[in-house]
Design an enzyme around this catalytic site. Structure first.
Site, PDB file in Angstrom:
ATOM      1  N   ASP A  48      19.996  10.622  38.591  1.00  0.00           N
ATOM      2  CA  ASP A  48      20.526  10.065  37.341  1.00  0.00           C
ATOM      3  C   ASP A  48      22.062  10.025  37.371  1.00  0.00           C
ATOM      4  OD1 ASP A  48      20.938   9.532  34.533  1.00  0.00           O
ATOM      5  OD2 ASP A  48      18.944  10.342  34.163  1.00  0.00           O
ATOM      6  N   THR A  89      19.609   4.891  31.320  1.00  0.00           N
ATOM      7  CA  THR A  89      18.511   5.592  32.000  1.00  0.00           C
ATOM      8  C   THR A  89      17.125   4.950  31.792  1.00  0.00           C
ATOM      9  OG1 THR A  89      19.661   7.682  32.041  1.00  0.00           O
ATOM     10  CG2 THR A  89      17.284   7.810  32.080  1.00  0.00           C
ATOM     11  N   LYS A 171      14.152  14.747  32.029  1.00  0.00           N
ATOM     12  CA  LYS A 171      14.114  13.797  30.904  1.00  0.00           C
ATOM     13  C   LYS A 171      12.730  13.163  30.790  1.00  0.00           C
ATOM     14  CE  LYS A 171      18.923  12.195  31.216  1.00  0.00           C
ATOM     15  NZ  LYS A 171      19.794  11.019  31.432  1.00  0.00           N
ATOM     16  N   ARG A 173      11.932  10.217  29.620  1.00  0.00           N
ATOM     17  CA  ARG A 173      11.913   8.826  30.085  1.00  0.00           C
ATOM     18  C   ARG A 173      12.019   8.719  31.602  1.00  0.00           C
ATOM     19  NH1 ARG A 173      16.567   9.938  27.324  1.00  0.00           N
ATOM     20  NH2 ARG A 173      18.598   9.501  28.272  1.00  0.00           N
ATOM     21  N   HIS A 319      28.323  13.376  32.178  1.00  0.00           N
ATOM     22  CA  HIS A 319      28.702  13.139  30.785  1.00  0.00           C
ATOM     23  C   HIS A 319      29.616  14.243  30.266  1.00  0.00           C
ATOM     24  CE1 HIS A 319      26.540   9.570  29.570  1.00  0.00           C
ATOM     25  NE2 HIS A 319      25.443   9.999  30.167  1.00  0.00           N
ATOM     26  N   ASP A 362      19.848   5.517  38.655  1.00  0.00           N
ATOM     27  CA  ASP A 362      19.371   4.685  37.535  1.00  0.00           C
ATOM     28  C   ASP A 362      20.523   3.939  36.869  1.00  0.00           C
ATOM     29  OD1 ASP A 362      20.488   6.984  36.485  1.00  0.00           O
ATOM     30  OD2 ASP A 362      19.084   7.106  34.816  1.00  0.00           O
ATOM     31  N   HIS A 496      28.352   5.306  30.828  1.00  0.00           N
ATOM     32  CA  HIS A 496      27.899   4.147  31.612  1.00  0.00           C
ATOM     33  C   HIS A 496      27.256   3.151  30.668  1.00  0.00           C
ATOM     34  CE1 HIS A 496      23.960   6.081  31.134  1.00  0.00           C
ATOM     35  NE2 HIS A 496      24.637   7.199  31.340  1.00  0.00           N
TER      36      HIS A 496
HETATM   37 ZN   LIG Z   1      23.771   9.027  31.002  1.00  0.00          ZN
END
Ligand SMILES: [Zn+2]
Length: 555
Positions: A48, A89, A171, A173, A319, A362, A496
């Site tokens: 990620d 993502t 995560k 997702r 992040h 991603d 992003h």
């Molecule tokens: Zn992110």
């Protein structure tokens, strides 16, 4: 007539190629090849927020068994990009595994405004399923909003449900969208005070014993320890100073500097959730993936299984600390070690050369804009509130009605279509006048109407990326593109979402069974992955796949 002709051709070819015996041998050889050449296990790895340049920036720090093993034994697609915006993502994972873009699979964001129910929805949220392994809403998840199949789905269909599919990620997702609709299971991590791998009733009625055993083994607790750099911090010359003004950090610690005592800090940082923003979240994911291989006997027989693993901590660390931080460098050095451990485990359990792996990101990420400014590179922060206020005032003055706007989110404006129709206004004209208004606003770089995106076929540039990300049924009426390097985000950390290269350029590595050794600078795009994996397995392509088969990577 055509059929008879082709029959004759086959006949002629068949009998003109020498002795019957050698033909039979050839056919036998072919059929043996087609079964044994298939990998026993396909592992899709998504890192990620992994920018392509992490591979080259940290190369001297990587060992031989992780990223570099994939490169030295496998195929490196060095110019691999997302072919749509927004680079988030949810859309990223869906596109990697369905082999197409949000235009077709329907995952247009992590969250988006649902035009039918008139509310914000989450890409993996599902109120019709129940949490499994927790009572928390974090378990109410499924892939129901993804409208096409993943290559794992096609493998399930092809193998009459004999080939297993399991999706794993911190995560939800990142676990759910890759595994697809027909998966046996998807597992994701619920932090807070639970620190457990959970699922939903979409897949099962209760967690298998190996998952509850894993959850009670204190695996997560064992990582609530001190996070210091793996090597001497003075050797981390590929990243900025440890103390700077571009980083977030954790609650309860003044400076974003090593070391971080997670046993203490977790109390002010949502308990087990703190692990997500440290390299240990990735280690825990690797531990759990290996437990899944063992307990579910993945890759044990000749029917191909699919395991999707998404390492999410890289995104949380990016992040929080930004792409140029010491924390990011240490996170990638440690991820490299987790990959080495994972590949060694696969060598022993599934067998060297019996499995196939691909690895990608991603989405990428931007350098912290305030850092870019310090390097005199144009960058900055968007003032969405000012834009919205000015735009609403314009709509009210021009159309004498502010109710024309239903929602503004993800750089899109959703108009109240029913209301506009009742006023007798033309929706296309309205979109165009808004485009002409918005383009004069500060930091608005480009504006497109839904009408333009559905009536013009763009093949290159940001226009093509926008079009691939635009889903006629789900997307808004007016789409804005901010100035390059301008983001809606706090002053610290990276994010992003754009169509710029720092967000679109991600690694693409293949290695293992059926994969050639080599590298290319030829441009490849994310949807090519699922088409290539389908070709490798000899199965139907995902139903909406638009990607090309990268034939040069297949042995
Ligand atoms: Zn992110």
């Amino acid at each position: 007539m055509k059929n008879i002709l082709s029959l004759i051709t086959i006949f002629v070819l068949f009998f003109s190629c020498g002795a019957q015996n050698s033909k039979e041998n050839y056919i036998n050889k072919l059929s043996t090849k087609s079964t044994t050449e298939k990998p026993k296990l396909v592992i899709g790895i998504v890192v990620d927020q992994m920018r392509y340049d992490y591979l080259t920036r940290f190369e001297s720090k990587f060992g031989e068994g992780g990223f570099k093993r994939m490169i030295s034994e496998g195929f490196n697609c060095k110019n691999n990009h997302f072919n749509y915006v927004p680079t988030y993502t949810g859309p990223g994972h869906a596109s990697i595994y369905t082999g197409t873009a949000p235009k077709n699979h329907g995952i247009i964001g992590n969250n988006w405004y649902d035009k039918t129910t008139k509310e914000m929805v989450y890409c993996a949220g599902d109120d019709n399923v129940e949490p499994i392994g927790t009572t928390n809403r974090a378990g109410k998840m499924s892939p129901h909003r993804m409208q096409t199949t993943s290559f794992a789905d096609e493998n399930r269909l092809f193998t009459q449900g004999q080939g297993k599919t399991i999706g794993i990620s911190l995560k939800d997702r990142g676990a759910i969208l890759p595994a697809g609709h027909a998966a046996n299971a998807a597992y994701w991590f619920h932090g807070q005070d639970e620190g457990a791998w959970i699922s939903s009733s979409f897949y099962m009625n209760e967690l298998p014993k190996w998952v509850t055993d894993f959850n009670t083994s204190e695996a997560a607790e064992s990582y609530l320890k001190v996070w210091n750099t793996l090597y001497d911090i003075s050797t981390y010359t590929e990243s900025g100073t440890d103390e700077n003004t571009f980083e977030g950090g954790f609650n309860g610690k003044d400076k974003a500097t090593f070391p971080y005592d997670l046993a203490v800090l977790n109390k002010d940082n949502r308990g087990f959730d703190i692990l997500k923003a440290t390299p240990y979240g990735n280690s825990l994911t690797a531990d759990f993936a290996m437990a899944a291989i063992k307990a579910e006997k993945l890759g044990e027989d000749n029917i191909t299984d699919v395991l999707t693993v998404s390492f999410s901590s890289t995104d949380y660390v990016g992040h929080n600390f930004g792409v140029n931080s010491k924390e990011i460098e240490d996170t990638y050095i440690r991820l490299d070690k987790d990959l080495e451990r994972f590949f060694k485990y696969l060598d022993v359990t599934v067998g060297k050369g019996e499995y196939t792996v691909f690895l990608t990101g991603d989405h990428g990420a931007i350098d912290v804009p305030s850092y870019l400014q310090s390097m005199k590179i144009p960058a900055g922060y968007l003032n969405n509130k000012a834009t919205k206020t000015r735009f609403e005032a314009y709509v009210k003055a021009k159309f004498k009605n502010a109710n024309l706007i239903e929602n503004v989110s993800n750089n899109q404006i959703f108009l109240n279509r029913q209301f506009i129709e009742s006023l007798g206004l033309n929706i296309n004209d309205l979109q165009e006048s808004m485009v002409n208004e918005l383009i004069s606003y500060k930091n608005v770089n480009k504006v497109f109407s839904a009408y333009t995106l559905t009536t013009t076929d763009f093949t290159t540039g940001i226009e093509a990326l926008l079009q691939n990300g635009f889903n006629q049924k789900r997307s808004g009426d007016v789409i804005l593109v901010p100035d390059p390097n301008y983001i809606s985000y706090g002053k610290t950390g990276s994010t992003h979402g754009s169509g710029l290269n720092h967000d679109t350029h991600v690694p693409l590595l293949f290695f293992g069974k059926g994969i050639k050794h080599g590298e290319t600078y030829k441009k490849t795009v994310i949807p090519d992955i699922a088409s290539t994996m389908s070709a490798l397995l000899g199965i139907s392509f995902p139903n909406g796949a638009t990607g090309e088969v990268l034939g040069f990577v297949i042995d």
